[in-house]
Design an enzyme around this catalytic site. Structure first.
Site, PDB file in Angstrom:
ATOM      1  N   LYS A  45      -3.702 -16.425   0.334  1.00 12.62           N
ATOM      2  CA  LYS A  45      -3.619 -15.193   1.122  1.00 12.62           C
ATOM      3  C   LYS A  45      -2.519 -15.387   2.161  1.00 12.62           C
ATOM      4  O   LYS A  45      -2.356 -16.487   2.696  1.00 12.62           O
ATOM      5  CB  LYS A  45      -4.972 -14.912   1.812  1.00 12.62           C
ATOM      6  N   CYS A 131       4.018  -6.304   3.436  1.00  3.46           N
ATOM      7  CA  CYS A 131       2.648  -5.840   3.682  1.00  3.46           C
ATOM      8  C   CYS A 131       2.668  -4.387   4.122  1.00  3.46           C
ATOM      9  O   CYS A 131       3.311  -4.050   5.125  1.00  3.46           O
ATOM     10  CB  CYS A 131       1.952  -6.669   4.751  1.00  3.46           C
TER      11      CYS A 131
HETATM   12  O1  RRO Z   1      -3.714  -7.554   3.686  1.00  4.91           O
HETATM   13  C1  RRO Z   1      -3.255  -6.491   3.205  1.00  4.91           C
HETATM   14  O2  RRO Z   1      -3.616  -5.371   3.589  1.00  4.91           O
HETATM   15  C2  RRO Z   1      -2.209  -6.507   2.150  1.00  4.91           C
HETATM   16  C3  RRO Z   1      -1.091  -7.313   2.201  1.00  4.91           C
HETATM   17 BR1  RRO Z   1      -0.794  -8.582   3.527  1.00  4.91          BR
HETATM   18  C4  RRO Z   1      -0.101  -7.182   1.198  1.00  4.91           C
HETATM   19  O3  RRO Z   1       0.951  -7.849   1.186  1.00  4.91           O
HETATM   20  N1  RRO Z   1      -0.304  -6.256   0.226  1.00  4.91           N
HETATM   21  C5  RRO Z   1      -1.401  -5.482   0.195  1.00  4.91           C
HETATM   22  O4  RRO Z   1      -1.536  -4.649  -0.724  1.00  4.91           O
HETATM   23  N2  RRO Z   1      -2.364  -5.630   1.164  1.00  4.91           N
END
Ligand code: RRO
Length: 311
Positions: A45, A131
């Site tokens: 993550k 993100c």
């Molecule tokens: O954590 C998120 O909301 C998220 C991230 Br960091 C990302 O790079 N892509 C996504 O769809 N959700």
């Protein structure tokens, strides 16, 4: 013998399939489950400088054609993931791994990357430039000037293998501009694509996720054509020294085959991994091998990037 083994630079992988960052990779336990599966690797993550709780729930919903999420970067802080991948790297016969990172500001990104530079970790790093879900923070890679400056500043001190996770682009002029930026740097890979940002899913008269009045990143079936187009557009434009990781809409061996045909050296599973769990790696690997056998291909090199056109 048909093989789905692959390489990213000097890093070898027994299988080209792995998880996409954000799915099944929040804790050491989840990462260990991926490591023990048929996946060739895992990515963590995305880790930030400090741990984050993320956005309010519900923040992820599966739909019949894929998923929507607005997780908001929940994570245990980059050090948690850096410690785990460093620990594994020192284990005999360990797979190679990817450490996903980004700061909540440029300064934080540099603080994190300097800590990784000074650490014992020798594996791959994925900088998440895409993100879509942190309120008030636009996706970095949609701002080409900021992206260019950020990479320039990073490569002034960072000497370990670093790649970038990109959002989808939707215009040929943007593929050209983005590739011109990325070709200036010794990137270990580019990963196309993150979720399609800021979609909206409605049930009856109401949005299905709570953050941002329902706006969230779209994954799954909806995004495969966009993902394939981005993989192939960058395959056509990037220096051949920069391998491409294909992510988006893969739920069968056929989908993985198409990503590789478009130029992907490795293929990531997001929504389908969330829906089926780590056993999905064996299923999709077997489906991909069956297609390769039928076509007489023994390795990914036999068909990677060999998409055929109608003229
Ligand atoms: O954590 C998120 O909301 C998220 C991230 Br960091 C990302 O790079 N892509 C996504 O769809 N959700």
């Amino acid at each position: 013998m048909v093989s789905t083994a692959t390489k990213i630079g000097t890093f070898d992988f027994d299988n080209c399939l792995m998880n996409a960052a954000g799915v099944y990779c929040m804790t050491r336990e989840e990462l260990a489950d991926i490591d023990a599966s048929a996946a060739g690797s895992f990515v963590t993550k995305t880790g930030t400088l400090n741990a984050r709780a993320g956005n309010p729930e519900p923040r992820y919903v599966d739909t019949s054609l894929g998923s929507i999420n607005s997780m908001g970067l929940p994570n245990h802080g980059f050090q948690y993931y850096l410690d785990f991948v460093t620990e594994l790297q020192n284990t005999p016969n360990s797979k190679n791994h990817f450490l996903s990172l980004v700061g909540m500001s440029e300064e934080e990104t540099h603080t994190i990357l300097k800590a990784v530079q000074d650490s014992d970790y020798q594996g791959l790093v994925e900088l998440n430039l895409s993100c879509p879900n942190v309120p008030g923070k636009p996706q970095i890679a949609y701002d080409f000037e900021t992206t260019e400056k950020l990479l320039k500043d990073i490569f002034a001190y960072f000497t370990k293998p670093l790649g970038v996770k990109l959002p989808p682009y939707f215009d040929i002029a943007h593929f050209d501009r983005a590739a011109a930026v990325f070709n200036q740097f010794p990137l270990a890979f580019v990963n196309c694509i993150n979720s399609i940002g800021n979609g909206l899913v409605i049930e009856d008269e109401t949005v299905v996720i709570k953050p941002k009045h329902g706006f969230g990143g779209i994954g799954g079936d909806y995004i495969k054509p966009t993902a394939l187009a981005n993989v192939h557009a960058f395959y056509q434009r990037l220096n051949p020294t920069i391998p491409i990781i294909g992510t988006g809409g893969v739920k069968t061996g056929r989908d993985a085959f198409e990503h590789i045909l478009c130029g992907a050296s490795m293929v990531q599973l997001g929504t389908v991994l969330h829906q089926e769990g780590p056993a999905v790696f064996e299923r999709i690997t077997n489906e991909l091998k069956a297609i390769m056998t039928e076509k007489g291909y023994e390795s990914l090199d036999d068909f990677r990037g060999k998409l055929q056109y109608l003229d």
